[in-house]
Enzyme design. Sequence first.
Site, PDB file in Angstrom:
ATOM      1  N   TYR A  91       0.762  -1.146   0.085  1.00  0.00           N
ATOM      2  CA  TYR A  91      -0.156   0.060  -0.083  1.00  0.00           C
ATOM      3  C   TYR A  91       0.867   1.135  -0.041  1.00  0.00           C
ATOM      4  CZ  TYR A  91      -2.493   4.100   1.311  1.00  0.00           C
ATOM      5  OH  TYR A  91      -3.084   5.358   1.132  1.00  0.00           O
ATOM      6  N   HIS A  98      -2.523   1.741   7.105  1.00  0.00           N
ATOM      7  CA  HIS A  98      -3.635   1.011   6.326  1.00  0.00           C
ATOM      8  C   HIS A  98      -4.297  -0.086   7.098  1.00  0.00           C
ATOM      9  CE1 HIS A  98      -5.825   1.066   2.192  1.00  0.00           C
ATOM     10  NE2 HIS A  98      -5.316   2.340   2.434  1.00  0.00           N
TER      11      HIS A  98
HETATM   12  C1  GCO Z   1      -5.683   7.791   2.365  1.00  0.00           C
HETATM   13  C2  GCO Z   1      -6.422   6.342   2.039  1.00  0.00           C
HETATM   14  C3  GCO Z   1      -6.608   5.931   0.640  1.00  0.00           C
HETATM   15  C4  GCO Z   1      -7.404   4.755   0.533  1.00  0.00           C
HETATM   16  C5  GCO Z   1      -8.011   4.851  -0.679  1.00  0.00           C
HETATM   17  C6  GCO Z   1      -9.124   3.674  -0.932  1.00  0.00           C
HETATM   18  O1  GCO Z   1      -5.023   7.803   3.179  1.00  0.00           O
HETATM   19  O2  GCO Z   1      -5.670   8.493   1.608  1.00  0.00           O
HETATM   20  O3  GCO Z   1      -5.518   5.294   2.817  1.00  0.00           O
HETATM   21  O4  GCO Z   1      -5.278   5.652   0.208  1.00  0.00           O
HETATM   22  O5  GCO Z   1      -6.520   3.636   0.410  1.00  0.00           O
HETATM   23  O6  GCO Z   1      -8.794   5.806  -0.361  1.00  0.00           O
HETATM   24  O7  GCO Z   1      -9.905   4.042  -2.190  1.00  0.00           O
HETATM   25 MG    MG Z   2      -5.311   6.354   4.619  1.00  0.00          MG
END
Ligand code: GCO
Ligand code: MG
Length: 408
Positions: free
Chosen positions: A160, A217
């Site tokens: 992520y 995350h």
């Molecule tokens: C952030 C979020 C996003 C989400 C996304 C999922 O902090 O901006 O974690 O990265 O992963 O909005 O659709």
């Molecule tokens: Mg986030």
Amino acid sequence: MKITDAKVFVGGPGKNYVTLKIQTDQGVYGLGDATLNNRETLPAAYLNDYLIPNLIGLDPRNSEDIWQFFYRGAYFRKGPIAMAAFGAIDMALWDIKAKLASMPLYQMFGGKSREGALLYAHATGADLEALMDSISHYVEQGYKAVRVQCGVPGMPTESYGVSHAADNNKHYITDFSGIRPKVEIWDTDRYMRYMPDALMAIRERFGEQLKILHDVHHRLLPREAAEFAKTLEPVGLFWLEDPTPAEDQDALRLLRQHSTVPVAIGEVFNSIWECNKLIEHELIDFIRVAVTYAGGITHVKRIVDLAGLHHIRTGFHGAPSHSPLCMAAQAHLNAWAPNFGIQEYLVLDTPECDALFPSTHRVESGMMYVSDEPGLGVDFDENEAKKYSFKPGSHPVVRLEDGTLWNY
Ligand code: GCO
Ligand code: MG
């Protein structure tokens, strides 16, 4: 005064934005965002099949009663799909209200509490050196706050927030190769061993002034999150985001007992009932709901006021999951909120996006300056919209090395 028509548009440059346009018998129209990332057709169907047929003929000025009608009127309440659909209606009704008053929206809340709202950008890198370059890129543009995510050595796949591409925004683009998600492999031990030193190296390289944010995350268990937060104390983070899965409001108690690292949570919440305990027990420092899928301005303003009673500041979700209409609604709340904290800013403001959503909000040197136009300060070009249609896409899913499914 009556609502005469409402239309939903799905599509956009590199995204499936869900845009609602409400027309009235007085020529004034309102715009709202119902974009629910990678589930975009669902709020659109909820609007078209259930909400819009009930909306026609109502007085658009009664936004509170309309909100209650759709919320309480549905026996099976809440959830991101329904709340994104009301969110769009509510946003559009506030847009209409402010246009009728010939005022920028923030005036309807109590005026401005500040001139500019502090933004944070997303820096990312396949490894720590690439991340350092990405941070420098934003610092040079004047950003005072940067979220930092980098690849962890030995992690079997990308994970992520990490881009292996030169483009800093790349980690955000939905995978439009189809509806089946690609699989990422996650290893908590490697992450927990590597990140504290990496974050410390960033602090040392950029000095004490930079506000450093980091997003876990939802990947850690409560005990792991407590240990991780404790280890990060010397870094002096501005916030640690989503350390644990968001469903469990008690999960942060352990972290609080062991660490004073500021915690931000809430981007997946869609109602006050998912964060009321977190707020009342002061287990968080920043609330991250988005106006789009937390039920619009009416509901988010209630969450902000509750948070204010408990010293919790705002840090609204601002991923390009939302359209510039959501960002605009948040810009007006940010201008007003006595307990404003920071705003995430990653709207892909390409020329195509600006053409679809002409806006009078301004971003400069890591700050956002709210529009003084009546209403939300963002328009929607229906001719431009004809260029786009829905494209199926997906988020990755996450598995552990043995195949166990984990939190994305
Ligand atoms: C952030 C979020 C996003 C989400 C996304 C999922 O902090 O901006 O974690 O990265 O992963 O909005 O659709
Ligand atoms: Mg986030």
